[in-house]
Design a protein around this motif. Sequence first.
Motif, PDB file in Angstrom:
ATOM      1  N   PHE A 183       0.854  -1.179   0.000  1.00  0.00           N
ATOM      2  CA  PHE A 183       0.000   0.000   0.000  1.00  0.00           C
ATOM      3  C   PHE A 183       0.894   1.234   0.000  1.00  0.00           C
ATOM      4  N   ASP A 184       0.383   2.314  -0.565  1.00  0.00           N
ATOM      5  CA  ASP A 184       1.167   3.546  -0.610  1.00  0.00           C
ATOM      6  C   ASP A 184       1.400   4.121   0.779  1.00  0.00           C
ATOM      7  N   ASN A 185       0.457   3.889   1.678  1.00  0.00           N
ATOM      8  CA  ASN A 185       0.619   4.377   3.047  1.00  0.00           C
ATOM      9  C   ASN A 185      -0.234   3.534   3.985  1.00  0.00           C
ATOM     10  N   LEU A 186      -0.006   3.698   5.264  1.00  0.00           N
ATOM     11  CA  LEU A 186      -0.681   2.887   6.270  1.00  0.00           C
ATOM     12  C   LEU A 186      -2.172   3.186   6.341  1.00  0.00           C
ATOM     13  N   GLN A 187      -2.556   4.430   6.098  1.00  0.00           N
ATOM     14  CA  GLN A 187      -3.974   4.781   6.171  1.00  0.00           C
ATOM     15  C   GLN A 187      -4.779   4.045   5.112  1.00  0.00           C
ATOM     16  N   GLN A 188      -4.197   3.884   3.928  1.00  0.00           N
ATOM     17  CA  GLN A 188      -4.885   3.119   2.886  1.00  0.00           C
ATOM     18  C   GLN A 188      -5.147   1.689   3.358  1.00  0.00           C
ATOM     19  N   MET A 189      -4.177   1.117   4.024  1.00  0.00           N
ATOM     20  CA  MET A 189      -4.342  -0.251   4.504  1.00  0.00           C
ATOM     21  C   MET A 189      -5.404  -0.320   5.593  1.00  0.00           C
ATOM     22  N   ARG A 190      -5.410   0.655   6.480  1.00  0.00           N
ATOM     23  CA  ARG A 190      -6.418   0.671   7.545  1.00  0.00           C
ATOM     24  C   ARG A 190      -7.820   0.834   6.965  1.00  0.00           C
ATOM     25  N   ASP A 191      -7.938   1.659   5.933  1.00  0.00           N
ATOM     26  CA  ASP A 191      -9.236   1.819   5.281  1.00  0.00           C
ATOM     27  C   ASP A 191      -9.683   0.497   4.661  1.00  0.00           C
ATOM     28  N   TRP A 192      -8.728  -0.222   4.071  1.00  0.00           N
ATOM     29  CA  TRP A 192      -9.040  -1.521   3.470  1.00  0.00           C
ATOM     30  C   TRP A 192      -9.504  -2.505   4.542  1.00  0.00           C
TER      31      TRP A 192
END
Length: 372
Positions: free
Chosen positions: A360-369
């Motif tokens: 993921f480009d950043n951790l927030q993207q992963m958390r959203d996923w």
Amino acid sequence: MTEQPPWQSGDSAEQRKIDEQIAAKMGISLERLYEIDRQVAADVEARDAIPQDQRTVSGNPKFSKGFGPVTPENSLQPGEIGAYYDAVDSEPDATAEGNEFPEVGREWPPRSPRTGYEPWTRFPVFYYPVTRRDKLLGYLYASVSWDTAGFLRNLPSWRHFNPFSDPSGDASEVWEDRLDACYAKGMSAQDAVRSWVGVAEDSKAGGIAADVVEGHSETLEGLNQSLNPGGPEVPNPWIQNGMYPDGTPVDRSEGWGDLVSAPVVRYPEETKGRVAFYPVTKEGGVLGWVWAAMDGDAADYIPFRQSGWYGFGAGGLWIQRLSEAFNRGDTPLEALEYCRTFPEDNMSGLIEPDAPIGEFDNLQQMRDWADQ
């Protein structure tokens, strides 16, 4: 012309890239994703052949929308699936049809009964060399005082050895079966190991010479390093012989000291850059993801919200494994690879050996996923 769903691209190369990302997030190969797509298409075709009034449809929009004609009523809206699961989580008696895991609030399934001796211990062990035609295959060992026994393989040139041609692999399987049979008979780990001294050599498993001298080692890892110097460490589970690393018994009835808060020493849990991850699965369902910063010092476990308490409960063991890697001085990416070396745990699942690594480009993207 059939209108493509919004997540598909008209460019075949671009679509393949999207499919590869989806497969990585699911923890499966691209070929498996296509196989699932073909099966879904066949299922939808079969469903569409059933009259509308005879169909049984789940209330979950994940399964009741997105099929058939593209209409506003039949299209998934942003956040609709998440809202459905939020509603299910707020109603303990509701049933989330289609979810791979029992709904939140149900009791955990009982652990499977043990079928053999514990393979690992932090206490002293004794051992015997196992040979076949004078070639050392490994050591058959048992704890001096605990219900632990196993076979430690000799890995010649372990950095480059071929696991499919190494004879210790076949021997390991036979000794595992033999020890399981001894366990089923009610034999102690010590008696089980000693019962094989002097037994005729097996074509796969080898044997233990009748006049061999029993060896002793203060730790199983010490024995492993004497057999495979510089080789991979033996697994070191958090709980062994019914105790935590500091000797505290898991069973509180055996006596606990004063309860204190002891935070786990671990990697930072925040990063601003790209992250790599592996999915943690159990029985085909995703529990969560272990991730590591690609250019930083952070690593952690994120539960998959739709897995409920199963995903949350699985995190303890993965965080402990990351802590072990941290204390050893591993980089976050090394810790991530370390986590995929473990066999399946009946509560915390596993990282499949062939699971592709995702990014993921950043951790927030992963958390959203993870929160969808």
